[in-house]
Write an enzyme that holds these catalytic residues in place. Sequence first.
Site, PDB file in Angstrom:
ATOM      1  N   THR A  71       0.828  -1.319  -0.072  1.00 34.57           N
ATOM      2  CA  THR A  71       0.076   0.052   0.117  1.00 34.57           C
ATOM      3  C   THR A  71       0.873   1.211   0.151  1.00 34.57           C
ATOM      4  O   THR A  71       0.581   2.226  -0.691  1.00 34.57           O
ATOM      5  CB  THR A  71      -0.912  -0.043   1.096  1.00 34.57           C
ATOM      6  OG1 THR A  71      -1.961  -0.996   1.120  1.00 34.57           O
ATOM      7  CG2 THR A  71      -1.694   1.364   1.170  1.00 34.57           C
ATOM      8  N   ASN A 150      -5.268 -10.125  -7.835  1.00 33.83           N
ATOM      9  CA  ASN A 150      -5.213 -11.014  -6.742  1.00 33.83           C
ATOM     10  C   ASN A 150      -6.487 -11.687  -6.561  1.00 33.83           C
ATOM     11  O   ASN A 150      -6.526 -12.483  -5.472  1.00 33.83           O
ATOM     12  CB  ASN A 150      -5.024  -9.636  -5.491  1.00 33.83           C
ATOM     13  CG  ASN A 150      -6.125  -8.631  -5.580  1.00 33.83           C
ATOM     14  OD1 ASN A 150      -6.297  -8.020  -6.736  1.00 33.83           O
ATOM     15  ND2 ASN A 150      -6.600  -8.035  -4.590  1.00 33.83           N
ATOM     16  N   GLN A 180       1.361  -9.519  -6.311  1.00 37.92           N
ATOM     17  CA  GLN A 180       0.885 -11.325  -6.432  1.00 37.92           C
ATOM     18  C   GLN A 180       1.918 -11.618  -7.727  1.00 37.92           C
ATOM     19  O   GLN A 180       1.677 -12.918  -7.830  1.00 37.92           O
ATOM     20  CB  GLN A 180      -0.443 -11.008  -6.860  1.00 37.92           C
ATOM     21  CG  GLN A 180      -1.287 -10.670  -5.659  1.00 37.92           C
ATOM     22  CD  GLN A 180      -1.541 -11.588  -4.444  1.00 37.92           C
ATOM     23  OE1 GLN A 180      -1.054 -12.746  -4.462  1.00 37.92           O
ATOM     24  NE2 GLN A 180      -2.178 -11.241  -3.415  1.00 37.92           N
ATOM     25  N   SER A 200       5.392  -6.503  -1.732  1.00 37.33           N
ATOM     26  CA  SER A 200       4.968  -6.818  -0.287  1.00 37.33           C
ATOM     27  C   SER A 200       5.597  -8.325   0.171  1.00 37.33           C
ATOM     28  O   SER A 200       5.198  -9.451  -0.317  1.00 37.33           O
ATOM     29  CB  SER A 200       3.566  -6.679   0.090  1.00 37.33           C
ATOM     30  OG  SER A 200       3.270  -6.650   1.469  1.00 37.33           O
ATOM     31  N   ALA A 201       6.315  -8.313   1.504  1.00 38.42           N
ATOM     32  CA  ALA A 201       6.988  -9.428   1.744  1.00 38.42           C
ATOM     33  C   ALA A 201       5.900 -10.575   2.289  1.00 38.42           C
ATOM     34  O   ALA A 201       6.178 -11.575   2.251  1.00 38.42           O
ATOM     35  CB  ALA A 201       8.087  -9.146   3.043  1.00 38.42           C
ATOM     36  N   HIS A 202       4.796 -10.129   2.987  1.00 34.09           N
ATOM     37  CA  HIS A 202       4.236 -11.258   3.665  1.00 34.09           C
ATOM     38  C   HIS A 202       3.287 -12.062   2.875  1.00 34.09           C
ATOM     39  O   HIS A 202       2.821 -12.942   2.915  1.00 34.09           O
ATOM     40  CB  HIS A 202       3.030 -10.442   4.314  1.00 34.09           C
ATOM     41  CG  HIS A 202       1.734  -9.840   3.974  1.00 34.09           C
ATOM     42  ND1 HIS A 202       0.664 -10.173   3.904  1.00 34.09           N
ATOM     43  CD2 HIS A 202       1.762  -8.518   3.357  1.00 34.09           C
ATOM     44  CE1 HIS A 202      -0.023  -9.499   3.365  1.00 34.09           C
ATOM     45  NE2 HIS A 202       0.611  -8.221   3.155  1.00 34.09           N
ATOM     46  N   CYS A 325      -8.400  -7.279   1.256  1.00 29.05           N
ATOM     47  CA  CYS A 325      -8.469  -5.710   1.618  1.00 29.05           C
ATOM     48  C   CYS A 325      -9.959  -5.412   1.266  1.00 29.05           C
ATOM     49  O   CYS A 325     -10.049  -4.202   1.628  1.00 29.05           O
ATOM     50  CB  CYS A 325      -7.418  -5.005   0.774  1.00 29.05           C
ATOM     51  SG  CYS A 325      -5.949  -5.300   1.297  1.00 29.05           S
TER      52      CYS A 325
END
Length: 384
Positions: A71, A150, A180, A200-202, A325
């Site tokens: 984000t 996503n 993604q 994004s790492a997660h 989200c």
Amino acid sequence: MKIYLDNSATTKPYREVVESMTKALTEDYENPSAAHRMGMKIEKNIKEIRKNIARTIGAKEKEIVFTSGGTECNNTIIRSCANLNKHRGKHIISTVIEHPSVLNTLSDLEKDGFEVTYLPVDSKGLINIDDFEKSLREDTIFASIMFVNNEVGSIQPIKEISNILKNRKEKIFLHVDAVQAYGKIDFKPSKYGIDYMSVSAHKLHGPKGIGFMYIKDGNKIKPLLTGGGQENNLRSGTENVPGIYGMGTAIDKLFKDLNSSISKISTLRDLLKEEISKNIDGIKINSPENGVCHILNISFEDIRGEVLLHYLEQKEMYVSTGSACSSKKKGSHVLNAMGLKSNEIEGAIRFSLSEMNTEEEIYKAVEILKISIEDLRKIIRIRK
């Protein structure tokens, strides 16, 4: 048996990730900006992690900027591109199926006088490359197109888009939300003509609250956060050392044999699709045949996705009705854009896999799913 099939929302961190973050919290806890020896040691470790991440995408070390996640990446890049280039024009191109962090940021810019063309998608969730070319104008300054959707896993034609842009007289920047895609597709931004990229790492077995921007060398960025000048003055704030350590470890482990990971997840996804198709009637597969390896979106006839989700969680099987989200909101903007009927949208479930899933879990998941759907359909028939 707990069966977790919501890996697009987040992934379980690798054991090594937790260990590296624990080390950062208990041993390497010093501030990287400190002038003493211990601070300099942490700074050196972060530099090495940045270098390793850059290597995975064929980038330079200075092209990687750490952030709090996708984000922040999307907000920083989009707002920056808009404000740094508004003297040339105020037209932006995107798609109707972007992540909320892109759509809501673009909506904000529209209030400030920017004009956005939102490209439609077909029934497979793909934009038409001719539509993209036709939408280009004299005052177009950049395009923000997600690499992988996503919710359904459609892969946009990023290479074709960049080929069109590179022939333009005036520079049009290309931002790609690769949240993604990174770790699920083997690609290099430079070969795809990408100017800016969000990660994004997660989503790849790293920790939450950390990610990185790829900013092509020579491209400017207007910082969203100002302060102490960390990240080469591009993202101020004391570095999230545990997050950076964790992300670095996750990426290091995943990219040791990325193609093997992609192949394993693809095999599991295909098995899941085959078993559901074979054992359950009244389904519609919404993900395209050539979609990303880890996402499978299916609509179940006469079923409300939200009800099924909660029914499954009672049996320790975890799925999603869409993006984490936006899954609490009614109706998927992605499935709407793809032209699905309201009952198909209402009955949609997103299964998303990781290399941590097993064939045994897939067979068990379909068994649970079959029984659950039969139960729910019986209840519906009785009520009718």
